[in-house]
Write a protein that holds these residues in place. Sequence first.
Motif, PDB file in Angstrom:
ATOM      1  N   ALA A  30      23.370  83.025  57.908  1.00 39.42           N
ATOM      2  CA  ALA A  30      23.660  82.336  56.646  1.00 39.42           C
ATOM      3  C   ALA A  30      24.259  80.963  56.902  1.00 39.42           C
ATOM      4  O   ALA A  30      23.962  80.005  56.182  1.00 39.42           O
ATOM      5  N   VAL A  31      25.068  80.849  57.956  1.00 39.84           N
ATOM      6  CA  VAL A  31      25.706  79.570  58.265  1.00 39.84           C
ATOM      7  C   VAL A  31      24.680  78.542  58.730  1.00 39.84           C
ATOM      8  O   VAL A  31      24.641  77.412  58.243  1.00 39.84           O
ATOM      9  N   VAL A  32      23.830  78.936  59.684  1.00 45.95           N
ATOM     10  CA  VAL A  32      22.866  77.966  60.228  1.00 45.95           C
ATOM     11  C   VAL A  32      21.768  77.640  59.225  1.00 45.95           C
ATOM     12  O   VAL A  32      21.142  76.573  59.314  1.00 45.95           O
ATOM     13  N   SER A  33      21.522  78.522  58.258  1.00 46.44           N
ATOM     14  CA  SER A  33      20.480  78.258  57.259  1.00 46.44           C
ATOM     15  C   SER A  33      20.816  77.052  56.392  1.00 46.44           C
ATOM     16  O   SER A  33      19.921  76.454  55.785  1.00 46.44           O
ATOM     17  N   GLN A  34      22.081  76.687  56.345  1.00 46.76           N
ATOM     18  CA  GLN A  34      22.487  75.550  55.521  1.00 46.76           C
ATOM     19  C   GLN A  34      21.994  74.215  56.086  1.00 46.76           C
ATOM     20  O   GLN A  34      22.050  73.199  55.400  1.00 46.76           O
ATOM     21  N   GLU A  35      21.486  74.219  57.322  1.00 42.50           N
ATOM     22  CA  GLU A  35      20.983  72.990  57.934  1.00 42.50           C
ATOM     23  C   GLU A  35      19.500  72.754  57.637  1.00 42.50           C
ATOM     24  O   GLU A  35      18.931  71.759  58.098  1.00 42.50           O
ATOM     25  N   VAL A  36      18.882  73.650  56.901  1.00 53.87           N
ATOM     26  CA  VAL A  36      17.442  73.553  56.694  1.00 53.87           C
ATOM     27  C   VAL A  36      17.045  72.337  55.875  1.00 53.87           C
ATOM     28  O   VAL A  36      15.870  71.934  55.858  1.00 53.87           O
ATOM     29  N   GLY A  37      17.979  71.691  55.216  1.00 56.48           N
ATOM     30  CA  GLY A  37      17.671  70.513  54.419  1.00 56.48           C
ATOM     31  C   GLY A  37      17.630  69.216  55.204  1.00 56.48           C
ATOM     32  O   GLY A  37      17.442  68.137  54.615  1.00 56.48           O
ATOM     33  N   GLN A  38      17.769  69.275  56.532  1.00 59.04           N
ATOM     34  CA  GLN A  38      17.746  68.071  57.363  1.00 59.04           C
ATOM     35  C   GLN A  38      16.349  67.441  57.370  1.00 59.04           C
ATOM     36  O   GLN A  38      15.344  68.129  57.169  1.00 59.04           O
ATOM     37  N   PRO A  39      16.256  66.124  57.622  1.00 57.55           N
ATOM     38  CA  PRO A  39      14.960  65.440  57.509  1.00 57.55           C
ATOM     39  C   PRO A  39      14.001  65.683  58.669  1.00 57.55           C
ATOM     40  O   PRO A  39      12.788  65.497  58.514  1.00 57.55           O
ATOM     41  N   ASP A  40      14.513  66.067  59.856  1.00 61.33           N
ATOM     42  CA  ASP A  40      13.619  66.270  60.998  1.00 61.33           C
ATOM     43  C   ASP A  40      14.181  67.360  61.899  1.00 61.33           C
ATOM     44  O   ASP A  40      15.283  67.864  61.691  1.00 61.33           O
ATOM     45  N   TRP A  41      13.399  67.689  62.928  1.00 57.39           N
ATOM     46  CA  TRP A  41      13.766  68.801  63.804  1.00 57.39           C
ATOM     47  C   TRP A  41      15.020  68.505  64.628  1.00 57.39           C
ATOM     48  O   TRP A  41      15.828  69.398  64.847  1.00 57.39           O
ATOM     49  N   HIS A  42      15.154  67.285  65.100  1.00 58.38           N
ATOM     50  CA  HIS A  42      16.331  66.983  65.929  1.00 58.38           C
ATOM     51  C   HIS A  42      17.618  67.156  65.130  1.00 58.38           C
ATOM     52  O   HIS A  42      18.585  67.762  65.609  1.00 58.38           O
ATOM     53  N   SER A  43      17.648  66.633  63.924  1.00 63.51           N
ATOM     54  CA  SER A  43      18.830  66.772  63.081  1.00 63.51           C
ATOM     55  C   SER A  43      19.068  68.233  62.723  1.00 63.51           C
ATOM     56  O   SER A  43      20.211  68.718  62.709  1.00 63.51           O
ATOM     57  N   TYR A  44      17.975  68.939  62.446  1.00 63.09           N
ATOM     58  CA  TYR A  44      18.076  70.349  62.067  1.00 63.09           C
ATOM     59  C   TYR A  44      18.608  71.196  63.217  1.00 63.09           C
ATOM     60  O   TYR A  44      19.551  71.980  63.044  1.00 63.09           O
ATOM     61  N   LEU A  45      18.026  71.032  64.410  1.00 55.29           N
ATOM     62  CA  LEU A  45      18.467  71.822  65.558  1.00 55.29           C
ATOM     63  C   LEU A  45      19.883  71.445  65.973  1.00 55.29           C
ATOM     64  O   LEU A  45      20.677  72.318  66.335  1.00 55.29           O
ATOM     65  N   SER A  46      20.200  70.157  65.918  1.00 52.83           N
ATOM     66  CA  SER A  46      21.556  69.722  66.281  1.00 52.83           C
ATOM     67  C   SER A  46      22.591  70.352  65.349  1.00 52.83           C
ATOM     68  O   SER A  46      23.623  70.867  65.796  1.00 52.83           O
ATOM     69  N   GLY A  47      22.303  70.325  64.046  1.00 49.17           N
ATOM     70  CA  GLY A  47      23.232  70.916  63.085  1.00 49.17           C
ATOM     71  C   GLY A  47      23.335  72.412  63.217  1.00 49.17           C
ATOM     72  O   GLY A  47      24.425  72.997  63.126  1.00 49.17           O
ATOM     73  N   ALA A  48      22.186  73.067  63.464  1.00 54.33           N
ATOM     74  CA  ALA A  48      22.189  74.526  63.597  1.00 54.33           C
ATOM     75  C   ALA A  48      22.964  74.964  64.832  1.00 54.33           C
ATOM     76  O   ALA A  48      23.751  75.922  64.786  1.00 54.33           O
ATOM     77  N   VAL A  49      22.745  74.258  65.949  1.00 54.43           N
ATOM     78  CA  VAL A  49      23.466  74.604  67.178  1.00 54.43           C
ATOM     79  C   VAL A  49      24.962  74.370  67.009  1.00 54.43           C
ATOM     80  O   VAL A  49      25.787  75.173  67.460  1.00 54.43           O
ATOM     81  N   TYR A  50      25.324  73.280  66.331  1.00 56.38           N
ATOM     82  CA  TYR A  50      26.751  72.991  66.133  1.00 56.38           C
ATOM     83  C   TYR A  50      27.407  74.060  65.250  1.00 56.38           C
ATOM     84  O   TYR A  50      28.504  74.530  65.549  1.00 56.38           O
ATOM     85  N   ARG A  51      26.727  74.426  64.179  1.00 57.26           N
ATOM     86  CA  ARG A  51      27.281  75.469  63.306  1.00 57.26           C
ATOM     87  C   ARG A  51      27.394  76.797  64.052  1.00 57.26           C
ATOM     88  O   ARG A  51      28.372  77.537  63.891  1.00 57.26           O
ATOM     89  N   PHE A  52      26.387  77.101  64.849  1.00 59.89           N
ATOM     90  CA  PHE A  52      26.437  78.336  65.635  1.00 59.89           C
ATOM     91  C   PHE A  52      27.605  78.307  66.615  1.00 59.89           C
ATOM     92  O   PHE A  52      28.299  79.305  66.815  1.00 59.89           O
ATOM     93  N   THR A  53      27.832  77.154  67.220  1.00 58.11           N
ATOM     94  CA  THR A  53      28.915  77.036  68.194  1.00 58.11           C
ATOM     95  C   THR A  53      30.280  77.219  67.544  1.00 58.11           C
ATOM     96  O   THR A  53      31.138  77.950  68.063  1.00 58.11           O
ATOM     97  N   ILE A  54      30.471  76.586  66.391  1.00 58.92           N
ATOM     98  CA  ILE A  54      31.776  76.634  65.732  1.00 58.92           C
ATOM     99  C   ILE A  54      32.021  77.988  65.070  1.00 58.92           C
ATOM    100  O   ILE A  54      33.006  78.679  65.361  1.00 58.92           O
ATOM    101  N   LEU A  55      31.135  78.372  64.176  1.00 56.49           N
ATOM    102  CA  LEU A  55      31.358  79.598  63.415  1.00 56.49           C
ATOM    103  C   LEU A  55      30.823  80.835  64.124  1.00 56.49           C
ATOM    104  O   LEU A  55      31.229  81.953  63.808  1.00 56.49           O
ATOM    105  N   GLY A  56      29.916  80.625  65.094  1.00 57.03           N
ATOM    106  CA  GLY A  56      29.487  81.769  65.890  1.00 57.03           C
ATOM    107  C   GLY A  56      30.618  82.328  66.721  1.00 57.03           C
ATOM    108  O   GLY A  56      30.642  83.518  67.044  1.00 57.03           O
ATOM    109  N   SER A  57      31.573  81.454  67.083  1.00 54.82           N
ATOM    110  CA  SER A  57      32.740  81.933  67.824  1.00 54.82           C
ATOM    111  C   SER A  57      33.541  82.929  67.001  1.00 54.82           C
ATOM    112  O   SER A  57      34.153  83.855  67.547  1.00 54.82           O
TER     113      SER A  57
END
Length: 241
Positions: A30-57
């Motif tokens: 649910a947390v990483v799904s919030q990045e799906v509105g990014q304009p391209d793959w790099h922004s999307y993957l960067s945001g998803a990985v960051y959210r996973f790192t912070i809240l995945g902990s």
Amino acid sequence: MNYFIAALRVEIYKLRRSLVPWLTLLFVMAVVSQEVGQPDWHSYLSGAVYRFTILGSIGFGFLTSWLFGREYADRTLKDLLALPVSRLNMVLAKYAAVLVSCVLISVVLFVYVLGLGMIVGLPGLSVDMIWQAFGVFGLTAVFNMLLCTLVAFIACWSRGWLAPIGFVFLTLVSALILGPSPVGPYVPWAIPALQTLHFSSGGTGMAGVGILHGASYTILLVTGAVGFAGTLAWWRYTDQR
């Protein structure tokens, strides 16, 4: 080895019968799904990985807290210690169960992130980008798993799962506050997030954010080793009441 395998099967069975791993996975999805509105793959993957790192902990920490603290909360520790299995094998089996669960959650989540991005139809995807994201995703997952050893120790020391959960949130706050500062590379809980920021910036770093170096990774490894050794020592030398 046979006793360790038997203990590991028991811990895996506990996880299979519990909602905790599934709730952890759903929470991070649910947390990483919030990045799906990014304009391209790099922004999307960067945001998803960051959210996973912070809240995945938080998810990994909650899973570890439950697995190590439930024996005290449910008052089943005496029954567990009565089994013909050494305390060392019990602790190793719990850590192995946490490792297996976190790896599976990370793999499923990464596949979910890729699938969601493809369904949306984001532009700019490449094989190199997938491998880079997978490498950072896996590396930060390993970092968070290393930090979970202290969570396990606190669960044993406090004889429950509430204190380690509080510790997880405390370290998250410290990472968010100290991460952007010059001491960020020396704060173990800020290191995974700093690693993902380097990926987001294309490996060039970001203004105002400390650069990771050898000492950063050494501090992370030492923190993980201290938590692991402390948990083993607690089970080996402390009276279980």
